[in-house]
Scaffold this motif. Sequence first.
Motif, PDB file in Angstrom:
ATOM      1  N   GLY A   6      -3.114  -8.022   0.244  1.00  0.00           N
ATOM      2  CA  GLY A   6      -3.951  -7.742  -0.915  1.00  0.00           C
ATOM      3  C   GLY A   6      -5.264  -7.080  -0.540  1.00  0.00           C
ATOM      4  O   GLY A   6      -5.691  -6.116  -1.190  1.00  0.00           O
ATOM      5  N   THR A   7      -5.905  -7.578   0.509  1.00  0.00           N
ATOM      6  CA  THR A   7      -7.173  -7.001   0.956  1.00  0.00           C
ATOM      7  C   THR A   7      -6.983  -5.577   1.446  1.00  0.00           C
ATOM      8  O   THR A   7      -7.781  -4.682   1.135  1.00  0.00           O
ATOM      9  CB  THR A   7      -7.772  -7.871   2.079  1.00  0.00           C
ATOM     10  N   PHE A   8      -5.918  -5.364   2.219  1.00  0.00           N
ATOM     11  CA  PHE A   8      -5.656  -4.020   2.729  1.00  0.00           C
ATOM     12  C   PHE A   8      -5.376  -3.048   1.587  1.00  0.00           C
ATOM     13  O   PHE A   8      -5.878  -1.913   1.563  1.00  0.00           O
ATOM     14  CB  PHE A   8      -4.476  -4.056   3.701  1.00  0.00           C
ATOM     15  N   THR A  47       0.834  -1.206   0.000  1.00  0.00           N
ATOM     16  CA  THR A  47       0.000   0.000   0.000  1.00  0.00           C
ATOM     17  C   THR A  47       0.868   1.255   0.000  1.00  0.00           C
ATOM     18  O   THR A  47       0.586   2.218  -0.731  1.00  0.00           O
ATOM     19  CB  THR A  47      -0.934  -0.001   1.222  1.00  0.00           C
ATOM     20  N   ILE A  48       1.916   1.259   0.806  1.00  0.00           N
ATOM     21  CA  ILE A  48       2.844   2.395   0.819  1.00  0.00           C
ATOM     22  C   ILE A  48       3.485   2.560  -0.555  1.00  0.00           C
ATOM     23  O   ILE A  48       3.660   3.673  -1.055  1.00  0.00           O
ATOM     24  CB  ILE A  48       3.909   2.191   1.915  1.00  0.00           C
ATOM     25  N   PHE A  49       3.836   1.437  -1.168  1.00  0.00           N
ATOM     26  CA  PHE A  49       4.417   1.435  -2.506  1.00  0.00           C
ATOM     27  C   PHE A  49       3.451   2.078  -3.505  1.00  0.00           C
ATOM     28  O   PHE A  49       3.835   2.924  -4.319  1.00  0.00           O
ATOM     29  CB  PHE A  49       4.724  -0.005  -2.895  1.00  0.00           C
ATOM     30  N   MET A  50       2.179   1.696  -3.443  1.00  0.00           N
ATOM     31  CA  MET A  50       1.177   2.233  -4.364  1.00  0.00           C
ATOM     32  C   MET A  50       0.994   3.739  -4.175  1.00  0.00           C
ATOM     33  O   MET A  50       0.980   4.507  -5.140  1.00  0.00           O
ATOM     34  CB  MET A  50      -0.150   1.507  -4.152  1.00  0.00           C
ATOM     35  N   PRO A  79      -2.199  -3.617  -9.190  1.00  0.00           N
ATOM     36  CA  PRO A  79      -1.875  -5.039  -9.378  1.00  0.00           C
ATOM     37  C   PRO A  79      -0.420  -5.384  -9.057  1.00  0.00           C
ATOM     38  O   PRO A  79      -0.127  -6.502  -8.635  1.00  0.00           O
ATOM     39  CB  PRO A  79      -2.189  -5.271 -10.859  1.00  0.00           C
ATOM     40  N   VAL A  80       0.484  -4.434  -9.267  1.00  0.00           N
ATOM     41  CA  VAL A  80       1.887  -4.679  -8.916  1.00  0.00           C
ATOM     42  C   VAL A  80       2.016  -4.828  -7.401  1.00  0.00           C
ATOM     43  O   VAL A  80       2.781  -5.666  -6.905  1.00  0.00           O
ATOM     44  CB  VAL A  80       2.780  -3.532  -9.421  1.00  0.00           C
ATOM     45  N   GLY A  81       1.262  -4.021  -6.661  1.00  0.00           N
ATOM     46  CA  GLY A  81       1.253  -4.159  -5.213  1.00  0.00           C
ATOM     47  C   GLY A  81       0.740  -5.521  -4.775  1.00  0.00           C
ATOM     48  O   GLY A  81       1.225  -6.094  -3.796  1.00  0.00           O
TER      49      GLY A  81
END
Length: 254
Positions: A120-122, A34-37, A64-66
């Motif tokens: 993934g859910t988060f 999430t931080i990455f996104m 999707p990469v995350g």
Amino acid sequence: MSSSLAVVRALVRRALHEITRVPGAAIPGVLAPTIFMIGLSGVFGEAAQIPGFDATDFRTFIVPVGLLQGAAFSGAATGVNLARDIEGGWFDRLLVCPAPRLTVLVGIVASAALRSLLPGTFLIAVALMLGVDWPGAGALVIAALLVMGLATAIAFYAVIVALKFRTQQAAPLMQVGGFVATLFTTAYAPKDLLAGWLAVIATINPVTPVLAGIRQGFVGGVTWHDTLAGFAAVAGLLVVLGGLAMRRLHRMGA
């Protein structure tokens, strides 16, 4: 068969209990995608305006990469946990139990598939709150299955490394495999916009069709071609890496 399933359930339950026993170890892997996104969207958000970019919003392209990153973290964590059990002597005791070694291996890696649903859910929840379009229930189901399959494949790789070095000091090597596999795909730009050498690598990288399958619904619609290609790539990775992990496990203590 029933006894083997009982062993698998016990090993999966033990691995999942670690999340509640040591939540601090799981939090970085949950938050990192999430931080990455959010970080990349803030820095490279305007990249979606480049001609040839097949997404109107960079966040929909990068989510999707995350999901792939979450799978990589979950798979690598399986190997790290196994290395810790090897160092502590618990794994040696597990190997003398009457369960077939295939059952033991399945029990070890199966938890990675379930753990991959946490980051993934988060990530999906935060992305939707930030305005990312709903990809559709069907697309999310496909993405979840592909993420779980890839997490299992990476767990096989991490198990190979753990059985080879038998120490948690090999954790960076376990983590770099999934990171590199994700990096050299169409993660940050469509293939037509990649540099020549990177486009070649992305074309032969088996994780690229997995990413394309996960990206459905976020970018474009769901197609049989991308769906089947994604599952075929995951199946190939599972067969190859699972076979290598099984071979390494048979050599353990031989």
